[in-house]
Enzyme design. Structure first.
Site, PDB file in Angstrom:
ATOM      1  N   ALA A  37       0.971  -1.373   0.006  1.00 25.87           N
ATOM      2  CA  ALA A  37      -0.062  -0.108   0.188  1.00 25.87           C
ATOM      3  C   ALA A  37       0.869   1.173  -0.008  1.00 25.87           C
ATOM      4  CB  ALA A  37      -1.019  -0.005   0.998  1.00 25.87           C
ATOM      5  N   GLY A  56      -1.015 -14.680  -3.039  1.00 23.98           N
ATOM      6  CA  GLY A  56      -1.100 -14.149  -4.230  1.00 23.98           C
ATOM      7  C   GLY A  56      -1.896 -12.878  -4.143  1.00 23.98           C
ATOM      8  N   GLU A  94      -8.142 -20.622  -3.594  1.00 22.96           N
ATOM      9  CA  GLU A  94      -7.889 -20.548  -2.272  1.00 22.96           C
ATOM     10  C   GLU A  94      -9.104 -20.589  -1.596  1.00 22.96           C
ATOM     11  OE1 GLU A  94      -5.206 -17.246  -1.197  1.00 22.96           O
ATOM     12  OE2 GLU A  94      -3.808 -18.013  -2.262  1.00 22.96           O
ATOM     13  N   ASP A 151       2.128   0.001  14.960  1.00 25.73           N
ATOM     14  CA  ASP A 151       2.441   1.530  15.022  1.00 25.73           C
ATOM     15  C   ASP A 151       1.443   2.484  14.500  1.00 25.73           C
ATOM     16  OD1 ASP A 151       4.879   0.637  16.254  1.00 25.73           O
ATOM     17  OD2 ASP A 151       5.522   0.343  14.366  1.00 25.73           O
ATOM     18  N   HIS A 209      -4.619 -17.055  10.746  1.00 23.31           N
ATOM     19  CA  HIS A 209      -4.301 -18.080   9.469  1.00 23.31           C
ATOM     20  C   HIS A 209      -4.398 -19.629  10.163  1.00 23.31           C
ATOM     21  CE1 HIS A 209      -2.906 -19.808   6.007  1.00 23.31           C
ATOM     22  NE2 HIS A 209      -2.882 -18.784   5.321  1.00 23.31           N
ATOM     23  N   ARG A 263     -11.538 -18.923   6.077  1.00 21.97           N
ATOM     24  CA  ARG A 263     -10.489 -19.075   6.946  1.00 21.97           C
ATOM     25  C   ARG A 263     -11.123 -19.079   8.687  1.00 21.97           C
ATOM     26  NH1 ARG A 263      -5.869 -15.114   4.979  1.00 21.97           N
ATOM     27  NH2 ARG A 263      -5.384 -16.620   3.445  1.00 21.97           N
ATOM     28  N   HIS A 272      -2.308 -13.088  11.740  1.00 16.62           N
ATOM     29  CA  HIS A 272      -1.943 -13.022  10.541  1.00 16.62           C
ATOM     30  C   HIS A 272      -2.132 -11.749   9.781  1.00 16.62           C
ATOM     31  CE1 HIS A 272      -0.888 -14.562   6.386  1.00 16.62           C
ATOM     32  NE2 HIS A 272      -1.942 -14.227   6.017  1.00 16.62           N
ATOM     33  N   GLU A 290      -3.193  -2.242   5.348  1.00 13.61           N
ATOM     34  CA  GLU A 290      -3.652  -3.250   6.884  1.00 13.61           C
ATOM     35  C   GLU A 290      -3.829  -2.114   8.072  1.00 13.61           C
ATOM     36  OE1 GLU A 290      -1.068  -6.331   7.499  1.00 13.61           O
ATOM     37  OE2 GLU A 290      -2.562  -7.022   9.286  1.00 13.61           O
ATOM     38  N   ARG A 310     -11.753 -11.585   6.520  1.00 11.16           N
ATOM     39  CA  ARG A 310     -11.121 -11.439   5.149  1.00 11.16           C
ATOM     40  C   ARG A 310     -10.920 -12.816   4.463  1.00 11.16           C
ATOM     41  NH1 ARG A 310      -5.833 -11.463   2.763  1.00 11.16           N
ATOM     42  NH2 ARG A 310      -5.134 -12.131   4.870  1.00 11.16           N
TER      43      ARG A 310
HETATM   44  C1  SIN Z   1      -1.756 -17.142   2.217  1.00 12.55           C
HETATM   45  O1  SIN Z   1      -0.941 -17.647   1.230  1.00 12.55           O
HETATM   46  O2  SIN Z   1      -2.290 -18.250   2.699  1.00 12.55           O
HETATM   47  C2  SIN Z   1      -1.969 -15.915   2.630  1.00 12.55           C
HETATM   48  C3  SIN Z   1      -2.936 -15.394   1.803  1.00 12.55           C
HETATM   49  C4  SIN Z   1      -3.593 -14.143   2.719  1.00 12.55           C
HETATM   50  O3  SIN Z   1      -3.390 -14.090   3.635  1.00 12.55           O
HETATM   51  O4  SIN Z   1      -4.299 -13.415   1.867  1.00 12.55           O
END
Ligand code: SIN
Length: 565
Positions: free
Chosen positions: A39, A72, A136, A231, A252, A298, A359, A383, A394
């Site tokens: 970012a 990715g 994913e 921070d 994660h 997730r 994560h 973030e 997310r």
């Molecule tokens: C991952 O590679 O599992 C992380 C991807 C993410 O956090 O979006």
């Protein structure tokens, strides 16, 4: 000539730091960007087309969470895909708390930003000339663009860094720690920073972009780099910005089990390619738990892992890729393969012990879809910001995309704002304490940081309840009370930021009396749409110096949020 009063001592409490005899240096830019992940780099490179830009990063450019990212960038690029489908998946993963307009911006503008990144020199993985799109969790179609197999973050960050090195009008200051923002008459006018030689610099700027990443280091087991100490969130709060959804820290599911800090991530893309999760008895516990099994969202996978922990009295489960072809694994996942090898594990032949790790911090400084925080002149993206795109959970690989899309939109808004805003202030009245401060013993600072991480993992981690959160709040208060005011020392200042963000996570988690997405309350185990389709907001009360926590319905930005500047 305007005179700015600084953030560290805006009269709301004791100044965070003492000048301790350090000489002050001055510099000025049109735009000051703080943070060197995707970012911050996107904002700096983009703003430099028109403006004189300073970029301050607390470490080197390769020490960011972006650099470590594996999976990715999600974008609706496939000919079978559409922004509408990406929108639907993101909203579903976000469990009723996303800002629909912000998500629409993300998914509609994402593909063009990915193409631009490629045009800048990022080598995304292609097969037969076409971008490879990976699967994913919680994506209904393969959608994730990747680079270097599982080295997307470092490839992307290197391409953006190259743009900075090769003659943009960006002045890069690495290894410089921003202590606080400077605020004058309610407008952000710069920042105060500490370099590694202990020199303080006052940087004046017409606009400041906070892109300092997350706060995974608040917890003991994390995939985030050591620099992820909240921070940006802490200094935004001290400057008076409204913070949102601070209770939502995403864990994660598949981080390497162990005590390393940070720990090795085992990318979700492994499960996207067919890897399994197994319990001690070898059972695939996600099968039958969710229609998508290992590729459930997730938060759902983490919840089921926690159930297995409680059922089996264990603290790790297993990732199994043994049924996948070894040559493929080695080529597709070089970062994971070599990372595991260095830790004595063979991805091809062994079960890999894993446990959830902090994560991605969903909470942050409230922004609109143009990166504007509630303080004129202060922008946030990536973030550090809360744009509302992630809701309560997310969607995988939406975060690099977020950095690209909202970094770019921040630049577009800066172009507008800088054309009409006041010139930079030329003088600052710094409200720093005068007395030299000894600060705290480094051993005590390290011990408190570790103790805080354990406390937060224990009481404000994957599962929370009122009693535990109250205990966490009390212990954080006691830790703060036991510390002397910090000296000019990065480790100490980081600890104060970690304590601030931890306090905000706990206060917001206490407030949300339901379970939703990444926020699991054992005393309120159900999702409560009737009462809790709401955001938790938190801000510093300018009159009392106290923290205010309150809620607003989803879809509203609250009366505190400005409508523009
Ligand atoms: C991952 O590679 O599992 C992380 C991807 C993410 O956090 O979006």
């Amino acid at each position: 000539m305007n005179a700015a009063q600084t953030g560290p001592g805006t009269g709301r409490g004791a100044p965070l730091i003492s000048r301790s005899g350090a000489d002050l240096r001055y510099s000025s830019y049109d735009v000051l960007v703080i943070g060197g992940g995707i970012a911050g780099l996107t904002a700096a490179v983009g703003a430099a087309h028109r403006w004189h830009v300073g970029l301050i990063t607390k470490g080197d450019l390769d020490e960011t969470a972006t650099f470590l990212a594996q999976g990715g960038i999600a974008a609706a690029i496939g000919d079978y895909d559409s922004p509408e489908l990406h929108l639907k998946d993101t909203l579903e993963a976000g469990v009723g708390l996303c800002d629909d307009d912000a998500v629409r911006v993300l998914v509609e503008e994402g593909p063009a930003r990915v193409q631009e990144l490629e045009a800048m020199g990022t080598k995304f993985d292609r097969r037969d000339g076409k971008l490879i799109l990976a699967s994913e969790g919680a994506h209904s179609v393969p959608r994730v663009v990747r680079a270097g197999g599982d080295a997307t973050g470092s490839v992307v960050a290197s391409a953006l860094a190259q743009a900075i090195y090769s003659g943009t009008r960006v002045e890069l200051h690495e290894n410089e720690f921003v202590i606080d923002l400077l605020v004058d008459a309610g407008r952000c006018v710069g920042a105060l920073s500490l370099d590694r030689d202990g020199e303080l610099t006052v940087t004046l700027a017409r606009a400041v972009v906070l892109a300092c990443g997350g706060a995974g280091q608040v917890f003991a087991h994390t995939t985030n780099p050591l620099v992820a100490t909240g921070d940006g969130q802490a200094m935004a709060y001290r400057a008076g910005a409204v913070m949102r959804d601070m209770e939502f820290m995403q864990f994660h599911p598949t981080a390497f089990y162990g005590t390393e800090n940070p720990t090795l991530l085992l990318t979700e893309a492994l499960r996207g390619e067919g890897a399994y999760l197994r319990d001690d008895a070898g059972g695939r516990f996600m099968v039958g738990s969710h229609p998508r099994a290992e590729l459930a969202p997730r938060d759902v996978v983490v919840r089921h892992i926690k159930r297995v922990f409680d059922r089996d009295g264990t603290d790790h489960v297993w990732l199994d890729a043994r049924h996948l072809e070894c040559g493929f694994l080695r080529e597709r996942f070089p970062t994971v393969f070599n990372g595991l090898k260095a830790r004595g594990y063979d991805l091809c032949t062994q079960l890999i012990p894993i446990a959830p790790a902090s994560h991605y911090f969903i909470g942050g400084a409230l922004t609109d879809t143009w990166g504007r925080t509630t303080i004129p002149g202060l922008y946030a993206c990536g973030e550090t910001a809360s744009t509302g795109i992630h809701g309560a959970n997310r969607l995988a690989s939406n975060s690099l995309l977020e950095g690209l899309v909202f970094g770019d939109r921040t630049v577009r808004e800066l172009n507008r704002y800088l054309s009409v805003s006041d010139p930079a202030v030329r003088k600052v009245k710094l409200d720093l304490a005068d007395e030299p401060r000894k600060g705290n013993d480094p051993a005590v600072v390290a011990e408190k940081r570790a103790a805080l991480a354990l406390l937060m993992s224990d009481l404000c981690g994957i599962v929370r309840d009122r009693d535990g959160l109250q205990k966490a709040a009390d212990e954080i208060e006691a830790m703060k009370a036991s510390l002397a005011a910090p000296g000019l020392d990065v480790a100490e200042l980081e600890l104060f930021n970690l304590l601030t963000v931890a306090e905000h996570m706990v206060a917001s988690a206490v407030m949300r009396e339901e379970s939703r997405g990444v926020h699991l309350r054992s005393d309120f185990p159900e999702r409560d749409d009737e009462d809790w389709r709401r955001h938790v907001l938190l801000e510093l009360d300018a009159d009392t110096g106290e923290q205010k926590v309150y809620t607003i319905p989803v879809g509203q930005r609250g009366s505190a949020a400005r409508e523009g500047s």
